[in-house]
Design a protein around this motif. Structure first.
Motif, PDB file in Angstrom:
ATOM      1  N   ALA A 122      60.829  55.785  47.663  1.00  0.00           N
ATOM      2  CA  ALA A 122      62.168  56.165  47.174  1.00  0.00           C
ATOM      3  C   ALA A 122      63.766  55.401  47.197  1.00  0.00           C
ATOM      4  O   ALA A 122      64.485  56.598  46.340  1.00  0.00           O
ATOM      5  N   TYR A 123      63.346  54.935  47.123  1.00  0.00           N
ATOM      6  CA  TYR A 123      64.939  53.433  46.947  1.00  0.00           C
ATOM      7  C   TYR A 123      64.985  52.862  46.615  1.00  0.00           C
ATOM      8  O   TYR A 123      65.806  51.842  46.107  1.00  0.00           O
ATOM      9  N   LEU A 144      67.414  49.065  41.993  1.00  0.00           N
ATOM     10  CA  LEU A 144      68.173  48.978  41.406  1.00  0.00           C
ATOM     11  C   LEU A 144      69.384  48.754  40.661  1.00  0.00           C
ATOM     12  O   LEU A 144      69.528  48.095  39.780  1.00  0.00           O
ATOM     13  N   ARG A 145      69.205  50.173  40.527  1.00  0.00           N
ATOM     14  CA  ARG A 145      70.842  50.395  39.911  1.00  0.00           C
ATOM     15  C   ARG A 145      71.961  49.897  40.362  1.00  0.00           C
ATOM     16  O   ARG A 145      72.945  49.293  39.771  1.00  0.00           O
ATOM     17  N   ASN A 185      69.134  47.367  54.642  1.00  0.00           N
ATOM     18  CA  ASN A 185      69.003  48.586  54.201  1.00  0.00           C
ATOM     19  C   ASN A 185      70.215  48.845  52.797  1.00  0.00           C
ATOM     20  O   ASN A 185      70.287  50.239  52.562  1.00  0.00           O
ATOM     21  N   GLY A 186      69.605  47.839  51.757  1.00  0.00           N
ATOM     22  CA  GLY A 186      70.814  47.879  50.120  1.00  0.00           C
ATOM     23  C   GLY A 186      72.315  48.393  50.715  1.00  0.00           C
ATOM     24  O   GLY A 186      73.075  48.381  49.578  1.00  0.00           O
ATOM     25  N   PRO A 193      63.676  53.068  57.485  1.00  0.00           N
ATOM     26  CA  PRO A 193      64.444  53.827  56.640  1.00  0.00           C
ATOM     27  C   PRO A 193      64.105  55.964  56.354  1.00  0.00           C
ATOM     28  O   PRO A 193      63.452  55.943  56.841  1.00  0.00           O
ATOM     29  N   ALA A 194      64.718  56.668  55.932  1.00  0.00           N
ATOM     30  CA  ALA A 194      64.972  57.834  55.897  1.00  0.00           C
ATOM     31  C   ALA A 194      63.712  58.274  55.158  1.00  0.00           C
ATOM     32  O   ALA A 194      63.172  58.903  56.079  1.00  0.00           O
TER      33      ALA A 194
END
Length: 667
Positions: free
Chosen positions: A53-54, A59-60, A347-348, A614-615
């Motif tokens: 989901a992430y 990537l963006r 966590n990005g 993560p969620a």
């Protein structure tokens, strides 16, 4: 008048206008893609370390920094968990949701990025067994990373499934993949007088690529100044380099070895990884910026390893062995967190390194293309602490399990389970029932433990907990050979001895012999008062989703919780799923399981003190947490909205990291 980003072409518009005629070419001093000049600005991002989901979010963010490519490895051990059983997102393994390789690469293209793919079969990457499936260990005298037929028959079977998937996703076929790496750091396998890199093996891998319709550029990577061209096929593969600093030295060697061809860093190490018992590694930000700019000024293409590290979910962390040792001495298991002090955190989230990369690429990239707006960060929350409500001690867990009976102790890989492919991950319990254990008896475990052992007698903890780093030098851990443990001054009639042994992660880097990483008790026998113990009950504890979900017999906890190995359960309610961290600083050592999925490991010795949750692994409503604690449980499961590490007070430059891995690459 400068163009705004809105009127610039996308990456694919720029490189595919007029149709696709050719792929990435390295026959000039610079790269071309579809006959247009290109410098690769890439970042490592491994799909199997990030929830599906992430993927798009990560990537963006990478594309928004100005990068035009991503690099990913492909882990054989996840995609073929048993011989002939494959999981590429629909195979039913516990990691299924992380493994949709086609969807990941399609998303890469949708986010206007190219892809460099590194299928292995060996990948290193601080990953369990360097990506190899553990069932390879069941074959006697199998020589991994060579042209040995007993090894290559498995590689061929796997690659003949994997490579056709990738062939359809090549740039010249309309996909994102512009290059493939053959093997990985193969030059570092060289041992003077002991092992020479097997170029017949590399030729067989090349033939597998070509026979499966792979037409894009084939590359290898090594510490070039150390290993030169010993890990490649000169003139066949483009050689690239791996390093933390001194890029000019590495690139000058590449130019010497490959005149009139482009130079590239396949791994420019943005930070570093952690072993348990160390402090958290941080790379000086200014030093990172200086080295990055020197790479861009050379000029060279670069893949930043890692751009987003992610997480070694489950039992998938790797390990190192120091100083070329092969008997589990010098063992160094990696942490669950693979934050890597990278430009995007575990966590990005954005770091100062991300900002630096964005600024430098804006300055040095002379082919501007359209970039997305920088995405917002993903919020996190500290959920309320949740009290432990139920428990199962180890003896209760084993009561409903069917053991394997064997005369002697054997490693988990040789157990006749999982369609006779053995046990890959988790724990194994060796049980022996005695009519009597006399007073003042001494237990001896011959050889070294692989990797930790908890001793229980009639359910009572007899071995010392792992409370601090110095405890690793005592009984129960790999540092001790032929360890002795006194079982106390009492006679124990009807005694049940349980030895709970943990696989803390197989080695992912080193010489070929270091990959003989059996786990459990196997180097020698187990002795009581110098007499060999025979006739064991052996219980595999793999903690698969289906097994954990069917555990029964849970009892409500009392005022005090018992010491020793056991399972502890709680639930917490979620109205809106958000990222969080499970704070295990009040616990001792074990694993955390969320909604029947093994999140990862914890240990008081650090450096990691929280586990990223993560969620996408949570659900609206009630969520279940199970802790498998080796020694001393806590009464609560706590949460944090940020990671907690034991760390240095300051950041240090990493011109040459002083880790085992880099020492080997530099020799």
């Amino acid at each position: 008048m400068s163009l705004t980003t809105d009127v610039l072409p996308t990456l694919y518009q720029h490189y595919t206008a007029g149709g696709i005629h050719s792929g990435l070419n390295a026959d000039k001093p610079y790269f071309t893609l579809n006959d247009r000049n290109v410098t690769l600005y890439s970042g490592s991002l491994h799909y199997f370390r990030v929830p599906k989901a992430y993927w798009r979010d990560r990537l963006r963010k990478l594309r928004a920094a100005g990068l035009n490519a991503i690099e990913t490895y492909i882990p054989w051990n996840l995609h073929e968990p048993q011989p002939g059983w494959y999981d590429f997102g629909d195979g039913g393994s516990d990691m299924q949701e992380f493994l949709d390789l086609r969807e990941f690469l399609r998303t890469v293209k949708e986010e206007d990025l190219f892809a460099i793919v590194r299928p292995g079969p060996y990948i290193c990457t601080e990953w369990e067994f360097g990506g190899f499936p553990s069932w390879l260990l069941r074959e006697n005298d199998l020589k991994i990373r060579t042209s040995d037929e007993s090894y290559m028959k498995h590689v061929r079977r796997y690659f003949n499934v994997l490579l056709p998937i990738l062939a359809l996703l090549q740039f010249t076929k309309g996909g994102p993949v512009v290059a493939f790496q053959v093997e990985n750091e193969y030059g570092s396998t060289e041992q003077k007088g002991k092992f020479t890199p097997d170029r017949a093996y590399l030729r067989e891998l090349r033939d597998l690529y070509t026979s499966n319709n792979i037409v894009e550029l084939l590359v290898t990577s090594d510490g070039t100044s150390s290993h030169r061209d010993r890990g490649t096929l000169p003139g066949v593969f483009l050689q690239t380099s791996n390093f933390a600093g001194n890029p000019e030295r590495e690139f000058d060697v590449l130019r010497e070895l490959q005149p009139n061809r482009p130079v590239m860093a396949m791994e420019f190490w943005t930070g570093w990884f952690d072993h348990w018992s160390e402090v958290h590694h941080l790379r000086n930000d200014d030093d990172f910026k200086r080295i990055t700019e020197r790479i861009l000024k050379y000029p060279a293409s670069v893949n930043m390893y890692m751009f987003h590290g992610g997480t070694n979910f489950g039992f998938m962390n790797g390990a190192n062995l120091k100083n070329g040792l092969v008997d589990n001495s010098g063992y160094q298991p990696d942490t669950t967190s693979y934050d890597y002090d990278a430009p995007l955190s575990e966590n990005g989230d954005y770091t100062i390194k991300y900002v630096m990369v964005k600024e430098l690429l804006k300055k040095y990239n002379n082919i501007p293309t359209r970039l997305p707006q920088t995405p917002s960060e993903t919020p996190s929350i500290a959920y309320d602490a949740s009290p432990i409500t139920h428990q199962l001690i180890l003896q209760e867990v084993l009561a409903n399990q069917q053991p394997v009976l064997n005369k002697s102790v054997v490693p988990m890989e040789l157990l006749p389970i999982n369609n006779n492919t053995g046990q890959s991950y988790g724990y194994v319990v060796y049980r022996k029932r005695f009519s009597t254990i006399p007073a003042n008896s001494v237990l001896r475990i011959g050889g070294r433990v692989c990797d930790t052992v908890v001793v229980l007698l009639n359910g009572k903890l007899m071995s010392k907990p792992l409370n601090n780093v110095d405890d690793l030098n005592g009984f129960g851990f790999w540092n001790v050979k032929n360890g002795d443990l006194s079982l106390g001054p009492e006679n124990r009639p009807g005694a049940v001895l349980d030895l709970l042994v943990e696989n803390w992660g197989r080695v992912n880097f080193g010489n070929v012999k270091q990959f003989a990483q059996f786990k459990g008790l196997w180097q020698d026998g187990v002795y009581l008062n110098n007499e060999l113990i025979r006739d064991w009950e052996i219980y595999p504890l793999e903690f698969k989703r289906s097994w954990t979900g069917n555990l029964s017999g849970w009892r409500e906890t009392g005022e005090t919780l018992p010491t020793g190995a056991g399972l502890y359960k709680t639930r917490f309610f979620v109205n809106n799923t958000m990222d969080t961290y499970v704070d295990m600083s009040d616990w001792c050592k074990g694993i955390v399981i969320v909604n029947d999925f093994v999140l990862g490991r914890y240990s008081r010795i650090g450096p990691q003190q929280t586990l990223y949750l993560p969620a996408p692994l949570l659900k609206t409503g009630w969520n279940q947490v199970i802790i498998f604690e080796h020694y001393n449980p806590s009464k609560y499961v706590k949460f944090s909205d940020k990671p907690i590490f034991k760390t240095r007070n300051e950041r240090h430059p990493i011109e040459t990291p002083t880790s085992f891995y880099t020492q080997v690459l530099s020799n």
